[in-house]
Write a protein that holds these residues in place. Structure first.
Motif, mmCIF file in Angstrom:
data_model
loop_
_atom_site.group_PDB
_atom_site.id
_atom_site.type_symbol
_atom_site.label_atom_id
_atom_site.label_comp_id
_atom_site.label_asym_id
_atom_site.label_seq_id
_atom_site.Cartn_x
_atom_site.Cartn_y
_atom_site.Cartn_z
ATOM 1 N N GLY A 71 -8.607 9.658 37.827
ATOM 2 C CA GLY A 71 -8.332 9.610 39.255
ATOM 3 C C GLY A 71 -9.584 9.377 40.076
ATOM 4 O O GLY A 71 -9.608 8.533 40.985
ATOM 5 N N SER A 74 -10.833 5.816 39.492
ATOM 6 C CA SER A 74 -9.937 4.824 40.100
ATOM 7 C C SER A 74 -10.257 4.659 41.577
ATOM 8 O O SER A 74 -10.242 3.541 42.106
ATOM 9 N N ASP A 75 -10.538 5.776 42.259
ATOM 10 C CA ASP A 75 -10.913 5.714 43.674
ATOM 11 C C ASP A 75 -12.332 5.191 43.863
ATOM 12 O O ASP A 75 -12.617 4.459 44.814
ATOM 13 N N THR A 127 -4.033 5.819 36.678
ATOM 14 C CA THR A 127 -4.655 4.546 37.063
ATOM 15 C C THR A 127 -3.628 3.594 37.665
ATOM 16 O O THR A 127 -3.873 2.973 38.705
ATOM 17 N N THR A 130 -2.491 4.685 41.144
ATOM 18 C CA THR A 130 -3.522 4.412 42.145
ATOM 19 C C THR A 130 -3.444 2.970 42.617
ATOM 20 O O THR A 130 -3.529 2.685 43.821
ATOM 21 N N ASN A 133 -0.335 2.561 44.875
ATOM 22 C CA ASN A 133 -0.506 3.172 46.196
ATOM 23 C C ASN A 133 -1.419 2.354 47.090
ATOM 24 O O ASN A 133 -1.243 2.354 48.313
ATOM 25 N N ASN A 134 -2.368 1.661 46.518
ATOM 26 C CA ASN A 134 -3.267 0.831 47.326
ATOM 27 C C ASN A 134 -2.629 -0.479 47.763
ATOM 28 O O ASN A 134 -2.921 -0.973 48.857
ATOM 29 N N TYR A 363 -3.090 6.932 50.863
ATOM 30 C CA TYR A 363 -3.458 6.097 49.724
ATOM 31 C C TYR A 363 -4.950 6.079 49.412
ATOM 32 O O TYR A 363 -5.358 5.721 48.298
ATOM 33 N N GLY A 367 -6.048 8.679 43.896
ATOM 34 C CA GLY A 367 -6.481 8.822 42.504
ATOM 35 C C GLY A 367 -6.973 10.232 42.218
ATOM 36 O O GLY A 367 -6.563 10.865 41.238
#
Length: 432
Positions: A71, A74-75, A127, A130, A133-134, A363, A367
């Motif tokens: 997470g 990923s961010d 992953t 994420t 959501n983006n 969003y 992550g």
């Protein structure tokens, strides 16, 4: 120089993510199940049952650690790097480490515990969610369900393919590892085409600039369920942890994880001990994949139209009822009831938490938030598998364990009812 795109790339990214998750993590997981069983029974094997069992302890522990790591990364650096890393690691496990696996306990734990966990987690749910959501706000639920259809596909075809490859190789179980090693190479190639965020190529979520609400204007696009898309109201993990609502949702997801894990532990063993044989159980194992696929298709249709927390309450209630009805085993339909509700709970556990958390907390830091929830839910619910065994050892059956999980389902429904009340307060507070 950045490549320019005239067409919105969000759905292409979702499809790529689905394929990578299937070709790497899901193929690998199913190959391990088939090939390692044959390895343990082969004459040249020196791996003990203790080491074989210890691998799953490592997998659980690694999942708890790697959930927040996946997470955070990923961010921080984007999902693309994680997909590439997970795929490369899977290639190494499928072609290189497997050569030393049957004669070295350390290599067996390394390959089937640590390497497997890195590949599975880095190309898995945290992953993928994420990315979803983006890229997508309006149809986030549909995309979330879509990326999990690969789990169903892999569950159906991989055991068939793996067994066929092993038979053609004269019983050499390593040949199945080479299969997922090859598909992981395909995963590496596909991951090169991923794009982490719409802003990386000058696009917007949903392909719509107005999807991102800013400042006093509030939400400029109307959604059928609440979705936090305001750039000024995005939660970090630290700020989410300070809200009572977050901890209530965490309790809900722990309950959901417990309902999902009961499908695998004790799973088939419960019915074998009740007097059923594999010729009776195997057709149900195939049918449950169809049930999962139908369920995911329904989620694609409804998760963006009906508040996902409401859907989750219905699912947990039905799962509790199914576990209750299949507790005292004596008829074949109870096998169907168990696998139907357990499969639905399992698919829900993969597809719904990321959507709910993204809708509520936004969003930008999803992550980290989802990775934390994933790890805690897995950690808190994992002792239930051991408890199921203790109950079986003490009572001679899994009946009380079934009633226990039915009770967890009922308790989770009540927690969800409380969450819906707090969601109304959250919406009112964010709108004020």
């Amino acid at each position: 120089m950045k490549k320019t795109y005239t067409k919105f790339q969000g759905w292409n990214i979702v499809i790529l993510s689905t394929l990578i998750m299937t070709f790497v993590g899901n193929f690998q997981s199913n190959v391990h199940t088939v090939a390692n069983g044959i390895m343990m029974a082969s004459p040249g094997n020196t791996i003990s049952q203790v080491t074989h069992g210890f691998v799953w302890t490592v997998v659980i522990a690694a999942g708890v650690v790697l959930g927040p790591v996946a997470g955070y990364l990923s961010d921080k650096i984007g999902a693309k790097a994680l997909y590439i890393t997970g795929s490369v690691v899977s290639v190494i496990g499928g072609f290189v480490l497997v050569q030393f696996q049957p004669n070295n306990g350390f290599i067996y734990v390394l390959n089937c515990g640590i390497v497997y966990s890195i590949a599975f987690m880095f190309t898995g749910s945290v992953t993928g969610q994420t990315l979803v959501n983006n890229w997508l706000f309006k149809l986030r639920g549909r995309a979330s369900a879509l990326i999990n259809t690969g789990t169903v596909f892999a569950g159906v075809v991989t055991p068939i393919i793996a067994n066929a490859i092993i038979n053609r190789a004269g019983g050499d179980w390593k040949a199945a590892y080479y299969f997922y090693g090859a598909t992981s190479i395909v995963g590496v190639v596909m991951a090169l085409f991923l794009i982490n965020k719409p802003s990386d190529i000058g696009q917007y979520p949903d392909g719509n600039p107005s999807a991102l609400a800013q400042g006093e204007g509030g939400q400029s696009v109307t959604y059928k369920v609440y979705k936090n898309v305001d750039l000024t109201k995005q939660y970090t993990l630290a700020s989410a942890l300070k809200t009572p609502f977050f901890w209530l949702l965490l309790a809900v997801f722990i309950g959901l994880q417990a309902l999902s894990s009961f499908l695998m532990s004790p799973g088939t063993l419960m019915f074998l001990e009740a007097g059923f044989d594999m010729s009776q159980i195997s057709p149900v194992l195939s049918i449950r994949q169809v049930i999962r696929l139908v369920f995911l298709l329904l989620m694609m249709k409804y998760m963006d139209r009906i508040e996902p927390l409401k859907l989750l309450g219905i699912i947990c209630g039905c799962t509790a009822l199914g576990y209750f009805l299949s507790a005292n085993l004596h008829t074949y339909w109870q096998v169907f009831a168990f696998y139907a509700v357990g499969s639905i709970a399992n698919s829900t556990c993969l597809s719904m938490p990321g959507v709910i958390l993204g809708n509520i907390y936004g969003y930008k830091h999803i992550g980290k938030i989802y990775g934390f929830v994933y790890a805690v839910a897995a950690l808190v619910s994992s002792p239930l598998s051991t408890l199921n065994g203790v109950i079986r050892q003490s009572t001679g059956s899994y009946m009380i364990a079934s009633y226990l999980h039915a009770g967890i389902g009922v308790a989770t429904v009540f927690l969800i009812l409380g969450s819906l009340v707090m969601l109304k307060r959250e919406i009112a507070r964010m709108s004020a």
